[in-house]
Each structure stands twice: as structure tokens, then as C-alpha cells.
Design a protein around this motif. Sequence first.
Motif, short mmCIF file in Angstrom:
data_model
loop_
_atom_site.label_atom_id
_atom_site.label_comp_id
_atom_site.label_asym_id
_atom_site.label_seq_id
_atom_site.Cartn_x
_atom_site.Cartn_y
_atom_site.Cartn_z
N GLU A 116 0.82 -1.21 0.00
CA GLU A 116 0.00 0.00 0.00
C GLU A 116 0.86 1.27 0.00
N LEU A 123 8.80 5.10 9.62
CA LEU A 123 7.48 4.46 9.66
C LEU A 123 7.17 3.70 8.37
N THR A 130 4.32 1.41 2.28
CA THR A 130 4.18 0.63 3.51
C THR A 130 3.25 -0.55 3.28
N ASP A 173 0.89 -1.58 5.47
CA ASP A 173 -0.44 -1.28 5.99
C ASP A 173 -0.59 0.23 6.11
N GLU A 204 -3.24 2.29 6.74
CA GLU A 204 -4.01 2.83 7.87
C GLU A 204 -3.15 2.87 9.14
N GLU A 205 -2.46 1.76 9.38
CA GLU A 205 -1.59 1.65 10.54
C GLU A 205 -0.52 2.75 10.52
N THR A 206 0.06 2.96 9.36
CA THR A 206 1.11 3.96 9.22
C THR A 206 0.57 5.36 9.52
N ALA A 218 -1.96 6.09 11.40
CA ALA A 218 -2.20 6.18 12.84
C ALA A 218 -0.90 6.54 13.56
N GLN A 219 0.20 5.92 13.14
CA GLN A 219 1.50 6.19 13.77
C GLN A 219 1.95 7.64 13.52
N GLU A 255 0.19 9.73 15.93
CA GLU A 255 0.75 9.55 17.26
C GLU A 255 1.96 10.44 17.50
#
Lengths: 314, 270
Positions: free
Chosen positions: A233, A258, A273, A275, A277-279, A281-282, A285
Motif C-alpha cells: 500500500e 514508519l 508501507t 499497511d 491505515e496503521e502507518t 495512525a503512527q 501519534e
Amino acid sequence: MADTDSMILAQGLRKSFGDFEAVKGIDVDVRRGEAFGFLGPNGAGKSSTMRMIAAVSPVSAGVLRILGLDPATDGPEIRARIGVCPQEDTLDTELTVRDNLYVYGRYFGLPRKEVRQRVDELLEFVQLTEKASAMVEDLSGGMKRRLTIARSLVNRPEVLLLDEPTTGLDPQARHVVWDRLFRLKQQGVTLVLTTHYMDEAEQLTDRLVVMDKGLIVAEGSPLSLIAEHSTREVAELRFGVAEIGNSHEAIAGKVADLAERVEVLPDRLLLYTADGEETIAQVHERGLEPVATLVRRSTLEDVFLRLTGRTLVD
Amino acid sequence: MSILTTSVGRSARSPLSPGDAAGLLLYRNFLAYRRAWYIFVSGFLEPVLYLFSIGVGVGQLVTGFEFNGETIPYADFVAPGMLAASAMNGTIMDATFNFFFKLKYNKLFDQMLATPLTTMDIARGELTWSLLRGGLYSAGFLVVMLAMGLVGSWWALLVVPAALLIGLAFGGVCMALTTFMRSWQDFEYITLATLPMFLFSATFFPVTAFPVVLRWVVELTPLYRGVVLCRELTTGALSWGSAVSVVYLVAMGLVGLLVVRRRLDKLLLT
């Protein structure tokens, strides 16, 4: 050549024009029934390669066999068995749509009756039956393209060469062309096409090579190329007007760890990356607030740009 | 004439014979011109008008000329000259402008080369077409001559093949020159060469009117050979010079044809 399933075989194939070397030694093996693509920016050597395969351009060095035949000695026989859809329509502007197909079919030495029958079928196939008596000049771009494709099929070719078959067409016309090419593929016609449209390559080809500056820089199926040269992705992040010390470059530094790879574009960051969505989110953060985000699957375009660069080529 | 029948660079397994290939090119041109037949008319009329204006009109003031030992009326003198010139002009129209259009603009030869056709097929077919156009004008002109009683010999029937030879010679060389042309303006050079030939190749007055040196120059020009050949045939005064003219015209045409093929290879098979 004993191998009867090899439709096109090139080994160390080269093409020079004076001092300029357009093709610098490529190896290609196109199998029967395959849809094979040459992908690359302008000037990559795609069209030069296609012209050599079409047996209208002498090979400068290396080996080239089409249907097991040598274009240097068996040009007319090769051309009798392949179909060519050139980059620019070379339709006969002094003839009608029907006569274009008829005369072209006759150039292959086919009997009159046989050609007449094939012309009717082909007009139907490319949806030009109603335009049969029109002059070529009165056709739209998409119609001319369809007529050129129909013309390239009049000798029932074993291999169909398509040099940028949909360049310059509107989306509707492109989809009609794709649909026809897909049907041909299903009928077992070997397709060889060049394109710089990634969606076209993904839709139509089983296997492709990416060419850049006369060389093959990658080879495989669209999916395997994406797996090999990109990530699953891509997360696209857009930030507000860059402030001093907060430019896209600066942000890229903060998120580099990331993703497998970060690319900085004038208006956004691309994070390659597994994933997306996960990235994202990070990223949040870490206190970064992109004004817009988008997660998409990696495409052949990402592979293409990765391999051939973003610099404009003319 | 072996060059016109043997195959150069042709695979033994090609589906087309050289004759088939030439026939297909003629058929294609016939289809393209079928709708524009009227453009043939002006080319036919031009020499006929010259014949009436100069041959008949000016002929009232000129008693006639001596040709191969016989005195012939002025119109009889001018008519075969116009017939030869019409073969030249008819052929040149297709060998220059139309050939250039097909080569550079219509990309006709590019599409032909995607088929089993070869550059030699194209050169032969196009040359045949252009010389047939000249031949057609000449045949029409011969009918006018017959109707006006300007034909003095049965040999005159051979002026049609003679006109085809004139077409072969001018068609071959003009097509060869056309492959070097960069724009439409360059065709002025062809006019610059053919107009003096039309006026001074013993078309309107005998070559004996020139000083000796100039006369030699004129006798070396292809239209002069064609004019004299036609005049010998329509008046029935054949000589060894006729054979010289035939060889000259055939050789010129074949050299042109070979140059055309080589140039097409260079321009199209890159």
C-alpha cells in the motif's frame, strides 16, 4: 528454432541510429497466447523494438526471431503472419473505411471473396459497420484507432503488435479498445503492446518488461513487479502550507522510519508501507496533523516511477 | 527488363508474386482516383490545346519542316511532339506530387510495408501507375490525331508503347528525385527542368535551328529522344536512331527504379 511456442525471441538485441543507441541489448521471450507489454517513458526504446519485431527496421546487433524466422531474410513471410497497429494511424486517407480494410487485406495476397467476408466481420467487431462508406478523414480519433486495429487483424495474425494502442483516446474510446483487445486475447491471439499507461498494462498484460534508456530494468507480471519493487500500500499525506522548519522535507525526516520508503512530492508525501491505515495512525501519534490522507494500493505506476524516475523525458 | 520481373529481397514464401503486388498497387490507386476522375481531364486537354493553338494556328504561317528526308506539314510535325510531352507531363504528375504525398503525408508506404509488400513492390507499382497515366493521355491524344488526319503510318500504333517508355523514363527519374524532396517548394526544380525540355526538345521546331553545340545538348535530353521516337512512328520514318531512343529511355527508367527502391529502403526501413 525447434521451440514452436516462442513467438518472439530476442537476445542481446540492439538498435542504433548513427551514434545514438536506442536499444542497448535486450532479451525477450514472448510465448504463444501471452499478452506481453513493453512499458517505459518516451525514448526508452519501445517503438524501436516494436519496429524491429515488425520486420521493418533492420537489427543493429543481437538475435531476433519472430515465429522462428529471421526478419533480415524472411521479412515478407513474417509480416504476412503478424498484425501491426502502429503508434500513429497510417490509414489510407484517400479511401473509404471499407476500402481501407479491403485493400489492406488484399496486400496479404488473400482472395477477394475471403477478404470481403473478413471485412464485414471486422467492421462488426470494431463497431464501424455503419461507417463503412465514410471517408477516413471524417472519423473521430477513437474510430480511426478501431479501424487501425481492425486492419491489423485482417490477415488473422498469430501475433498482434500494438504500439501505444490507446494514446490520445478519450476514456470511453479507451475502454472500447481494451474490451476488443481482451476478446482477442481470449481467442488466443498473442498480444505485444507498448504503453505508458499503467492501468492499461495492468488490465491487459500477463507479463511485461519495463524499459528505460534502451535497457530492460525490470521484468515480471504486474503483480510480481509491484511486490518486488513497491509495497502493498501507499499512504499519501498532504500537509498545510509549509512553514519554515516544517517543510515537507522536514516532515519526511520525522516519519522516515514508519515506512519502507518515503517520497517527497511538491504537494504531498508518499509513504510506501504494507499497511497504510496503521502507518497513518503512527503519524498522528507523533503529533503530526496532515490536512488530508489517502490510503491506496500500490500500482504499476509506483513501480514505473520508482524504476524510471520522475524527471520529465522528451 | 529483368529488373521488372525478378524479385529483389523477396522471400520465396511470400504470398504475393511481383505481378500480384504491382496489380494491387494499381488497384489501390484506381480506387483512390475513382472519385477524382476529373483531375485527369486537364492533363489530357493541355497538349490538345497546344496542338490547336500552335500546330494548327501557327501552322497557317509555317509551310512545314523536313523530317528524315521528307517534308511534312507543320501540324504533323508538332502533333507527335505534343503526344510525347503529354506522356511526360501525365507521368510526372503522379511521380512527383502524388508520390510525395503518399510518401510523406498519407504514410501510404509505411502501411504497405506492414504487409508482405516490399519496397521494390512499391517502387514498381507506383512507377507502373504513373507511366500508365502518361500512356492514357497519349492514347487519348493519338485518337485526336487520327480524327484530325495527322497520322501518316500504321507504325503510329506503336506510339502508345513508346509513350509508356517515356513514362518509364520520366517516372523513374522523377520518383527518384522526389525521394530527396523536403517540401512542396522543391518541386520547382522539376518544373525548371521539364519546361525548357517541353519548349525546346524539337517539339515546336526542328533541332537543326540550334547551333551545333546546343543541338548536341538537346539531342541528349530524354524528351528529345521521346519526341523523335514518336515522330518517327507517326510519320513511318523509322531509323536506327529509334532503337537508340528505346534503349536510352528504358535505361533511364530502370536506373530511376533502382534509386527509388534504395531510397525507400533508406527512408522507410530505418
